[in-house]
Design an enzyme around this catalytic site. Structure first.
Site, short mmCIF file in Angstrom:
data_model
loop_
_atom_site.label_atom_id
_atom_site.label_comp_id
_atom_site.label_asym_id
_atom_site.label_seq_id
_atom_site.Cartn_x
_atom_site.Cartn_y
_atom_site.Cartn_z
N ASP A 1 0.82 -1.21 0.00
CA ASP A 1 0.00 0.00 0.00
C ASP A 1 0.85 1.26 0.00
O ASP A 1 2.08 1.20 0.02
CB ASP A 1 -0.92 0.00 1.23
CG ASP A 1 -1.96 -1.10 1.17
OD1 ASP A 1 -2.37 -1.46 0.05
OD2 ASP A 1 -2.37 -1.59 2.25
N TYR B 1 6.58 -10.05 6.44
CA TYR B 1 6.57 -8.60 6.60
C TYR B 1 7.16 -8.23 7.96
O TYR B 1 7.02 -8.98 8.94
CB TYR B 1 5.15 -8.05 6.52
CG TYR B 1 4.58 -7.91 5.13
CD1 TYR B 1 4.62 -6.70 4.45
CD2 TYR B 1 3.98 -8.99 4.50
CE1 TYR B 1 4.09 -6.56 3.18
CE2 TYR B 1 3.45 -8.88 3.22
CZ TYR B 1 3.51 -7.65 2.57
OH TYR B 1 2.98 -7.53 1.32
#
Length: 495
Positions: free
Chosen positions: A154, A225
């Site tokens: 994002d 992540y």
């Protein structure tokens, strides 16, 4: 639970526009009306694009041609002449060889609008990447490049290990491309791209593939992540305890932003590992010590890690108990997500990706782009089936690095580090002076520890309301029903 979720929910892919036969049946007046509508819509899109473009973009001949006469005056004559020369020297793709590869890309996303291309923004990682690929004549176009991406990060999110699969121009014929001589004399893909890419978007390595349908997206078995954060006033042990409750196959609808309008109605994901760890071995045991949350899964939902981090921060601040994770994962008891804001996106980094040795995809499965389906693919069930046949040659080979390219990349990242380290040190010294003034003048026993406030959108409520007592978002069934009425989705009986 409603019976709707037991059925298959798919996007209603309506035909865009009328077919040629249908248009042929329209009268002249109806055709003129359609043309007028299209021209008005085109005018609106041109105005919208014009507002979004920067001054640099407006001086680009490519956009001047797209926007029409109103920007022709802003395009220098030299750039117009150079574009004519480029058109005359158009690359001949009819005789070019291609090879299927993986490209490993690293980028700092805080200056960009996300990774994936967007209709209303030109400032995405993918836009810069494809401009570099076409400018260097490594691909003819995105549509013909057999492109897939591993992750779709994002706005503001960074990546150390973003991987894409793509067909690139090659010096060598397909039958000799995997020979050691061909690999050593191949085009320096990373060096060529890095010369035209921004310094905070760079290629690290490339890997030749044996299968032409190997996908960076569908053949990725896990993505890791990291979310970086300061200790502040957080109880790290409580956060670590909460992390253990996240691991396993669970329905994460209360830990994500539901993307129902894009056909995502299944929220079960296999979270393989979750931990909170310090960034450095030596800690000062102050609120300025840096930690990271590392999460590994086969696939992720929209804003899943940011929502998980938001809940973990509340646990760390002792506003919620670690068991809140189990409560939110129990979708029978809590089918509707409590209203809370995801943590800030800037500290998030796609840190590592793992890939299977051999693709699960068939040779005739050759989509043109990586957007064939918005919902992430659960690949865990396929791995067992593939590993049984170990005699088959692997599709993966080895990552190919270049010493000079790595040195230049380190120099670029060191420049980034110097810039932000100087700022960080300067701010830290100011904080030390301010903290000394507060202690000297007001003799406060407890220091101010608001380092994590920014991660929660800088919102500090006067009175905290527990998550399970908050207003709830709409249920999954209600959202499906809403988009079915809007004819965005279709509910099918799987039988």
């Amino acid at each position: 639970m409603s019976a709707t979720t037991d059925k298959k929910v798919v996007i209603n892919k309506r035909q865009k526009g009328l077919s040629r036969e249908a248009l042929g049946k329209l009268s002249q007046t109806e055709l003129i009306d359609k043309i007028v509508q299209l021209e008005a819509y085109n005018f609106q899109l041109r105005n919208l694009l014009h507002k979004k473009l920067t001054e640099h973009d407006r001086s680009n001949a490519e956009y001047a041609e797209l926007l029409g006469k109103e920007t022709e005056a802003t395009v220098p004559k030299e750039s117009t002449q150079s574009s004519k020369v480029q058109k005359q020297r158009k690359f001949d793709w009819s005789s070019a060889h291609r090879r299927h590869v993986l490209l490993k890309v690293t980028y700092f996303g805080w200056d960009y609008q996300g990774f994936a291309c967007q209709e209303d923004s030109n400032d995405t990682i993918e836009s810069h990447l494809f401009r570099a690929l076409t400018r260097t004549c490594l691909i003819e176009s995105r549509a013909t490049s057999n492109y897939h991406r591993c992750g779709r990060t994002d706005k503001e999110v960074s990546a150390f290990c973003q991987v894409i699969s793509i067909d690139l121009r090659s010096k060598h014929a397909p039958e000799t491309q995997l020979e050691s001589a061909a690999l050593s004399s191949e085009i320096d893909y990373c060096g060529l791209l890095n010369r035209v890419l921004p310094k905070n978007i760079q290629c690290v390595a490339w890997m030749p593939l044996r299968s032409p349908v190997y996908s960076a997206r569908f053949d990725c078995t896990s993505r890791s992540y990291r979310y970086y954060f300061p200790k502040g006033d957080l109880d790290i042990e409580a956060m670590q305890e909460a992390c253990k409750l996240l691991v396993g196959h669970s329905d994460f609808r209360n830990f994500c932003k539901m993307d129902v309008h894009n056909g995502v109605t299944k929220f079960i994901r296999n979270l393989q590992a979750a931990r909170v760890a310090p960034c450095e071995e030596r800690l000062n045991h102050t609120g300025y010590d840096m930690y990271y949350l590392e999460i590994k899964a086969n696939a992720f939902l929209w804003h899943q890690i940011r929502c998980i981090m938001a809940v973990l921060l509340l646990v760390g601040q002792q506003r919620e108990q670690p068991r809140i994770v189990s409560d939110l994962l129990d979708v029978e008891t809590n089918p509707c997500k409590p209203q809370y804001t995801p943590a800030l996106g800037l500290p998030l980094n796609l840190f590592h990706c793992d890939f299977r040795d051999r693709t699960t995809r068939k040779l005739n499965h050759h989509p043109a782009d990586g957007d064939e389906d918005d919902e992430a693919m659960d690949t865990s069930a396929m791995e067992v089936e593939i590993n049984e046949n170990s005699a088959v040659e692997k599709d993966l080979t080895n990552w190919i690095y270049n010493e000079e390219n790595l040195q230049k990349l380190i120099e670029n990242v060191q420049s980034e580090w110097t810039q932000f380290s100087v700022k960080s040190t300067m701010i830290r010294n100011v904080l030390q002076e301010l903290e000394n003034l507060l202690e000297t003048n007001y003799h406060q026993k407890e220091s101010v520890t608001a380092q994590v406030l920014l991660l929660q959108d800088s919102v500090k409520p006067r009175q905290y309301l527990p998550l399970l007592e908050r207003k709830r978002c709409e249920s999954l069934e209600n959202r499906i029903e809403h988009f079915v009425k809007k004819q965005r989705l279709i509910v099918k009986d799987e039988s």
